[in-house]
Write a protein that holds these residues in place. Structure first.
Motif, short mmCIF file in Angstrom:
data_model
loop_
_atom_site.label_atom_id
_atom_site.label_comp_id
_atom_site.label_asym_id
_atom_site.label_seq_id
_atom_site.Cartn_x
_atom_site.Cartn_y
_atom_site.Cartn_z
N THR A 49 1.04 -0.80 -0.38
CA THR A 49 -0.23 0.15 -0.05
C THR A 49 0.93 1.38 -0.32
N GLY A 50 1.94 1.49 0.93
CA GLY A 50 2.54 2.61 0.84
C GLY A 50 3.26 3.06 -0.10
N THR A 51 3.68 1.56 -0.98
CA THR A 51 4.33 1.80 -2.00
C THR A 51 3.55 2.49 -3.04
N ALA A 52 1.97 2.13 -3.56
CA ALA A 52 0.87 2.19 -4.34
C ALA A 52 1.28 3.28 -5.11
N PRO A 53 1.64 4.66 -4.70
CA PRO A 53 1.36 5.82 -5.40
C PRO A 53 2.59 5.45 -6.26
N ARG A 54 3.92 5.27 -6.30
CA ARG A 54 5.01 5.25 -6.27
C ARG A 54 4.81 4.36 -7.68
N ALA A 55 4.47 2.82 -7.49
CA ALA A 55 4.50 2.09 -8.65
C ALA A 55 3.20 2.60 -9.38
N TYR A 56 2.58 3.00 -9.28
CA TYR A 56 1.39 3.76 -10.28
C TYR A 56 2.22 4.97 -11.46
N GLU A 57 2.98 6.08 -10.61
CA GLU A 57 4.04 6.84 -11.61
C GLU A 57 4.64 6.12 -11.96
N ILE A 58 5.31 5.23 -11.61
CA ILE A 58 6.49 4.33 -12.94
C ILE A 58 5.49 3.66 -13.33
N ALA A 59 4.33 3.29 -13.81
CA ALA A 59 3.89 2.29 -14.64
C ALA A 59 2.92 3.70 -15.16
N ALA A 60 2.87 4.88 -15.41
CA ALA A 60 2.66 5.95 -16.10
C ALA A 60 3.57 6.32 -17.34
N ARG A 61 5.11 6.08 -16.29
CA ARG A 61 5.60 6.42 -17.37
C ARG A 61 6.09 5.77 -18.16
N LEU A 62 6.13 4.20 -18.19
CA LEU A 62 6.36 3.13 -18.66
C LEU A 62 5.62 3.13 -20.03
N ARG A 66 5.21 3.66 -24.11
CA ARG A 66 4.59 2.25 -24.93
C ARG A 66 5.18 0.48 -24.67
N ILE A 67 5.76 0.57 -23.68
CA ILE A 67 5.98 -0.15 -22.63
C ILE A 67 4.69 -0.87 -21.46
N PRO A 68 4.09 -2.15 -21.84
CA PRO A 68 2.88 -2.84 -21.26
C PRO A 68 3.33 -2.72 -19.10
N VAL A 69 2.59 -2.79 -19.04
CA VAL A 69 2.76 -2.27 -17.38
C VAL A 69 1.36 -4.06 -16.71
N VAL A 70 2.40 -4.44 -15.60
CA VAL A 70 1.37 -5.61 -15.08
C VAL A 70 1.68 -5.62 -13.52
N LEU A 71 0.42 -4.72 -13.24
CA LEU A 71 0.83 -4.49 -11.44
C LEU A 71 -0.20 -5.65 -11.11
N GLY A 72 0.90 -5.96 -9.71
CA GLY A 72 0.38 -7.11 -8.87
C GLY A 72 0.96 -6.92 -7.57
N GLY A 73 0.64 -7.90 -6.04
CA GLY A 73 1.18 -7.80 -5.13
C GLY A 73 -0.27 -7.46 -3.72
N VAL A 74 0.26 -7.03 -3.03
CA VAL A 74 -0.28 -7.58 -1.67
C VAL A 74 -1.47 -5.55 -2.52
N HIS A 75 -1.13 -4.39 -2.72
CA HIS A 75 -1.69 -3.41 -2.92
C HIS A 75 -2.71 -4.29 -3.98
N PRO A 76 -2.17 -4.14 -5.07
CA PRO A 76 -3.35 -4.62 -6.09
C PRO A 76 -3.92 -5.06 -5.86
N THR A 77 -3.68 -6.71 -4.92
CA THR A 77 -4.99 -7.53 -4.67
C THR A 77 -6.14 -6.86 -3.49
N LEU A 78 -5.56 -6.10 -2.90
CA LEU A 78 -6.90 -5.06 -1.43
C LEU A 78 -6.91 -4.63 -2.62
N HIS A 86 -4.25 1.39 -13.26
CA HIS A 86 -2.42 1.96 -13.87
C HIS A 86 -2.02 1.28 -15.08
N ALA A 87 -2.51 0.24 -14.97
CA ALA A 87 -1.72 -0.74 -15.37
C ALA A 87 -2.69 -1.69 -16.98
N ASP A 88 -1.64 -2.08 -17.54
CA ASP A 88 -2.65 -2.86 -18.26
C ASP A 88 -2.96 -4.43 -18.44
#
Ligand code: B12
Ligand code: SF4
Length: 418
Positions: A49-62, A66-78, A86-88
């Motif tokens: 959860t605490g790193t979700a905003p940073r993960a979303y920021e990195i995902a947006a930049r990638l 045009r680099i596809p992004v997959v998100l997973g882990g505790v926060h995307p599960t919650l 924020h992800a493909d």
């Protein structure tokens, strides 16, 4: 105090062999991620959860590149719907089956926006995590391992029941084989409650005895209810346990559905563990509804009286979708949903018997009081358990206690709109 997570090394091991993939992993907790220079066909990002905003920021930049992004882990599960924005593609739950499936779909050009954990998931016959891909020079403990997932309990504040449901176990033989192939003499189990299934824990500890390793892990106070289990843990090489005492207040424990904690007196729990020469990291949470301004000193007094080896404090965090979150949300007491502040160092809700500022300030005071040189000396000279581990660990925590402002996402401060 960092130890290697197994998330990315586990995911790397699950890449199907028929896919000719070159896998690179980076842990931004300890290393730099070159987001704007990274070249990849597909990027997977894990987020608590605490790193979700940073993960979303990195995902947006990638994704902009045009680099596809997959998100997973505790926060995307919650919070799957949020992550999906924020992800493909988003992987919800444990990914032992869904990640290989996603990769096969990706190669075939038909990746779905969401993959869910199968209800029949088992953890048998899995490949060992590809630890060699992780830059272990950057952490204190590289040999981490997992035997089980999940927990049998339903504590109100815990993400485990909210995110993952029923417990899963790896066959004991697989765990032993992994330790043997690592050739490790010291390992840390990352399981959130290694003794959730007592019969399994006894089988595991018995199998560890001949390995002659030293290990640390997480358990609950219930370990002190069972002398045979505790003796086996000690014989199998257990040198340190992290236990969530959470609170000295029975009403707070009842409120958070962790009432099993007080069945035996905490002094007795500490003593029984110390009798086996096992160092104890006791975790305490401040800010429950029954806590008052007296709670902080009572807790510090307890860790001093019991000569607790390595006490640790956190501000209560209503992680999204947990029972605690739902309760506070219904009461209109969540003051920010800036997930970057959901790290145990910020107050993100209105406490009941104190102000947010008092909660924060007193937590900070408890850390400093517990890790003054005098307190450290008093605790450790009374405990004398695993001093070669306890002394450096205390010095590490002292550094943390006196530099709280510089850790994690932002300063140790009130949430902006709290
Ligand atoms: C190692 C660990 C750490 C390490 C490293 C953390 C890191 N950021 O990598 C250290 C000690 C530094 C740490 C610190 C903290 N941690 Co920590 N930590 C863990 C721990 C014990 C193990 C993680 C692990 O390796 N699991 C094993 C892997 C295999 O499981 P997994 O990560 O869930 O991954 C599986 C699936 O989720 C999925 N998956 C995960 N990510 C992805 C990504 C993609 C693309 C895909 C496809 C799938 C996928 O696939 C994997 C296989 O099924 C977990 C608890 C646990 N057992 O998971 C807590 C845990 C992650 N930590 C937690 C917390 C709260 C913290 C702290 C905030 C504690 C604090 N107050 O200081 C800090 C925050 C640090 C930070 N900013 O990153 C919470 C997170 C809760 C939440 N909702 O945010 C957890 C779940 C523990 C708990 N009690 O609830 N932690
Ligand atoms: S015992 Fe620990 S891991 Fe299990 S639900 Fe409670 S807090 Fe979570």
């Amino acid at each position: 105090m960092r130890y290697a997570p197994l998330t990315l090394t586990t995911l790397a091991s699950l890449v199907p062999s028929e896919i000719d993939a070159e896998v690179r992993i980076t842990d931004e907790g300890v290393d730099e991620v070159e987001v704007d220079r990274m070249e990849a066909d597909l990027v997977g990002i894990t987020a608590i959860t605490g790193t979700a905003p940073r993960a979303y920021e990195i995902a947006a930049r990638l994704r902009q590149r045009r680099i596809p992004v997959v998100l997973g882990g505790v926060h995307p599960t919650l919070m799957p719907e949020e992550a999906m924005r924020h992800a493909d593609s988003t992987v919800v739950g444990y990914a032992e089956e869904s990640w290989p499936q996603l990769l096969r779909d990706f190669v075939a050009g038909r990746m779905s926006p969401r993959y869910d954990q199968s209800p029949n998931l088992r953890l048998d016959n899995l490949p060992f995590p590809q630890r060699e891909l992780y830059n272990s020079g950057l952490v204190n403990v590289a040999h981490t391992i997992e035997a089980t997932r999940g927990c049998i309990f339903q504590c109100d504040f815990c993400v485990v029941p909210a995110a993952w449901g029923k417990p899963l176990q790896k066959p004991v033989a697989d765990v032993v084989a992994d330790i043997r192939q690592m050739k490790a003499k010291r390992v840390i189990f990352l399981d959130l409650n290694l003794i959730a299934d007592v019969a399994y824990a006894k089988e595991l500890f018995t199998a560890l005895v001949p390995l002659k390793i030293q290990w640390g892990g997480l358990a609950t106070t219930t370990i002190a209810w069972d002398d045979e289990l505790l003796d086996l843990a000690a014989r199998s090489g257990c040198r340190g346990l992290l236990i969530g005492f959470e609170s000295l207040n029975q009403a707070s424990l009842n409120e958070t559905r962790k009432s099993f904690n007080m069945r035996h007196d905490y002094h007795e729990v500490v003593q029984k563990i110390r009798d086996r020469r096992i160092a104890l990291m006791g975790c305490f949470v401040f800010g429950f509804d029954h806590d008052t301004l007296a709670t902080f000193d009572e807790t510090v007094d307890f860790v001093m009286e019991t000569h607790m080896d390595l006490p640790r404090y956190a501000v209560a965090v209503p992680f999204p979708n947990t029972g605690l979150y739902k309760k506070l949300k219904a009461q209109g007491r969540i003051t920010t949903e800036n997930w970057g502040l959901y790290d145990g160092q910020h107050v993100v809700f209105e406490p009941k018997n104190m102000t947010a500022a008092e909660l924060l300030e007193n937590t900070r005071r408890a850390w400093k009081k517990t890790y003054s040189y005098l307190s450290m000396w008093k605790r450790l000279s009374g405990s004398r358990t695993q001093l070669p581990i306890a002394i450096p660990a205390n010095l590490g925590y002292r550094f943390y206690a006196y530099h709280l402002d510089t850790f994690y996402n932002c300063d140790w401060q009130l949430a902006p709109n709290a």
